[in-house]
Design an enzyme around this catalytic site. Structure first.
Site, mmCIF file in Angstrom:
data_model
loop_
_atom_site.group_PDB
_atom_site.id
_atom_site.type_symbol
_atom_site.label_atom_id
_atom_site.label_comp_id
_atom_site.label_asym_id
_atom_site.label_seq_id
_atom_site.Cartn_x
_atom_site.Cartn_y
_atom_site.Cartn_z
ATOM 1 N N ASN A 9 0.829 -1.208 0.000
ATOM 2 C CA ASN A 9 0.000 0.000 0.000
ATOM 3 C C ASN A 9 0.856 1.249 0.000
ATOM 4 O OD1 ASN A 9 -2.845 -0.686 0.021
ATOM 5 N ND2 ASN A 9 -2.401 -1.750 1.942
ATOM 6 N N ASN A 10 2.150 1.091 -0.144
ATOM 7 C CA ASN A 10 3.051 2.246 -0.117
ATOM 8 C C ASN A 10 3.370 2.656 -1.563
ATOM 9 O OD1 ASN A 10 5.338 3.886 -0.059
ATOM 10 N ND2 ASN A 10 6.073 2.998 1.860
ATOM 11 N N ASP A 70 8.888 -6.241 2.528
ATOM 12 C CA ASP A 70 8.995 -5.776 3.909
ATOM 13 C C ASP A 70 10.407 -5.236 4.099
ATOM 14 O OD1 ASP A 70 7.236 -5.446 6.181
ATOM 15 O OD2 ASP A 70 8.667 -6.629 7.317
ATOM 16 N N PHE A 150 11.188 8.683 1.025
ATOM 17 C CA PHE A 150 10.117 8.510 2.008
ATOM 18 C C PHE A 150 10.710 7.913 3.275
ATOM 19 C CE2 PHE A 150 9.380 3.866 1.902
ATOM 20 C CZ PHE A 150 10.082 3.526 0.761
ATOM 21 N N GLY A 151 9.831 7.730 4.265
ATOM 22 C CA GLY A 151 10.230 7.066 5.502
ATOM 23 C C GLY A 151 11.448 7.714 6.139
ATOM 24 N N TYR A 152 12.451 6.900 6.414
ATOM 25 C CA TYR A 152 13.655 7.367 7.124
ATOM 26 C C TYR A 152 14.712 7.968 6.193
ATOM 27 C CZ TYR A 152 11.727 4.488 10.933
ATOM 28 O OH TYR A 152 10.922 3.952 11.907
ATOM 29 N N ASP A 153 14.397 8.162 4.926
ATOM 30 C CA ASP A 153 15.395 8.661 3.964
ATOM 31 C C ASP A 153 16.107 9.953 4.406
ATOM 32 O OD1 ASP A 153 15.239 6.556 2.226
ATOM 33 O OD2 ASP A 153 13.851 7.523 0.837
ATOM 34 N N HIS A 178 18.811 -0.525 -1.161
ATOM 35 C CA HIS A 178 18.450 -1.852 -0.686
ATOM 36 C C HIS A 178 17.326 -2.460 -1.531
ATOM 37 C CE1 HIS A 178 16.329 1.458 1.055
ATOM 38 N NE2 HIS A 178 15.366 0.691 1.530
HETATM 39 P P1 ITT Z 1 3.411 -1.998 2.897
HETATM 40 O O1 ITT Z 1 3.473 -2.851 4.134
HETATM 41 O O2 ITT Z 1 2.002 -1.757 2.438
HETATM 42 O O3 ITT Z 1 4.282 -2.509 1.805
HETATM 43 P P2 ITT Z 1 4.797 -0.018 4.528
HETATM 44 O O4 ITT Z 1 5.226 1.372 4.233
HETATM 45 O O5 ITT Z 1 4.013 -0.257 5.762
HETATM 46 O O6 ITT Z 1 4.001 -0.537 3.247
HETATM 47 P P3 ITT Z 1 6.880 -1.744 5.613
HETATM 48 O O7 ITT Z 1 5.938 -2.526 6.456
HETATM 49 O O8 ITT Z 1 7.922 -2.484 4.857
HETATM 50 O O9 ITT Z 1 6.087 -0.900 4.516
HETATM 51 O O10 ITT Z 1 7.505 -0.634 6.532
HETATM 52 C C1 ITT Z 1 8.745 -0.208 6.291
HETATM 53 C C2 ITT Z 1 8.933 1.154 6.878
HETATM 54 O O11 ITT Z 1 10.333 1.358 6.773
HETATM 55 C C3 ITT Z 1 8.238 2.219 6.050
HETATM 56 O O12 ITT Z 1 7.106 2.716 6.702
HETATM 57 C C4 ITT Z 1 9.304 3.283 5.951
HETATM 58 O O13 ITT Z 1 9.133 4.161 7.033
HETATM 59 C C5 ITT Z 1 10.606 2.537 6.126
HETATM 60 N N1 ITT Z 1 11.226 2.304 4.815
HETATM 61 C C6 ITT Z 1 11.096 1.239 3.989
HETATM 62 N N2 ITT Z 1 11.803 1.404 2.881
HETATM 63 C C7 ITT Z 1 12.394 2.600 2.995
HETATM 64 C C8 ITT Z 1 13.238 3.352 2.175
HETATM 65 O O14 ITT Z 1 13.600 2.916 0.965
HETATM 66 N N3 ITT Z 1 13.648 4.526 2.610
HETATM 67 C C9 ITT Z 1 13.274 4.989 3.818
HETATM 68 N N4 ITT Z 1 12.474 4.363 4.650
HETATM 69 C C10 ITT Z 1 12.025 3.167 4.246
#
Ligand code: ITT
Length: 193
Positions: A9-10, A70, A150-153, A178
């Site tokens: 869902n991301n 994941d 996104f996320g921790y980037d 990764h």
């Molecule tokens: P789905 O489960 O629907 O795939 P999600 O965003 O919840 O989406 P994850 O359970 O894999 O995905 O959570 C991983 C978290 O780690 C995500 O919320 C980000 O905050 C972080 N993350 C994953 N990949 C990343 C990336 O390439 N760069 C930065 N942060 C990342």
């Protein structure tokens, strides 16, 4: 043509995987295109099990090959946290700001800044499940920098670089990330199968 549903869902993951995709023989579908709504289950304590759980959930509902992703950030000084809990480290699922704040405050005054991003992709084909992994090493900086990704980037600088993932052009992150390393292994597998 072979069809593969991206069990995520991301939308940022979808963009990154699509950008890397170099296999015209396999058509990618989003969850939306496959008619699946709502959060995916993620109940385990390893990236591998969670990736498979997402892929199997979608396979069971679509009958199409499905790919779960994941991912997590593992910080040495925090004994590998947030790791498998990366998405909900500060409590609420997917609140990147709160998650980064929690990491930054836990890392205040800590001199070992080593960390790695990991992605596990699980491909569910019905008969067999396959796994593909990617990992990149780097450092956690003391303050956020950049607005891309996104996320921790914004707090992660990969080894050999000075910019965070969030300061890089998307193509630059995707050339070394990764996730791309894992996607490349999957593409290699599909090419040879
Ligand atoms: P789905 O489960 O629907 O795939 P999600 O965003 O919840 O989406 P994850 O359970 O894999 O995905 O959570 C991983 C978290 O780690 C995500 O919320 C980000 O905050 C972080 N993350 C994953 N990949 C990343 C990336 O390439 N760069 C930065 N942060 C990342």
């Amino acid at each position: 043509m072979m069809e593969l549903v991206l069990a995520t869902n991301n939308p940022k993951k979808v963009t990154e995987i699509r950008a890397r995709w170099g296999n015209d023989a396999v058509r990618l579908f989003t969850l939306q295109e496959a008619g699946i709504t709502g959060e995916l289950p993620e109940t385990h304590e390893t990236l591998r099990e969670n990736a498979l759980e997402k892929a199997q959930y979608v396979y069971e509902r679509t009958g199409k090959w499905s790919l779960g992703d994941d991912s997590g950030l593992e910080i040495e000084a925090l004994d590998g946290r947030p790791g498998v809990y990366s998405a909900r480290y500060a409590g609420e699922h997917g609140n990147a700001e709160a998650n980064m704040q929690k990491v930054l405050s836990e890392m205040e005054g800590v001199s070992n800044r080593r960390a790695s991003f990991k992605t596990v992709l699980a491909l569910e084909t019905g008969d067999v499940s396959y796994f593909f992994e990617g990992e990149i090493q780097g450092m956690i900086i003391p303050e956020k920098r950049g607005t891309g990704g996104f996320g921790y980037d914004p707090i992660f600088v990969p080894d050999g670089y000075t910019q965070t993932f969030a300061e890089m052009d998307p193509e630059e992150k995707n050339a070394i990330s990764h996730r791309s390393l894992a996607v490349d292994k999957l593409l290699e597998f599909l090419k040879n199968s």
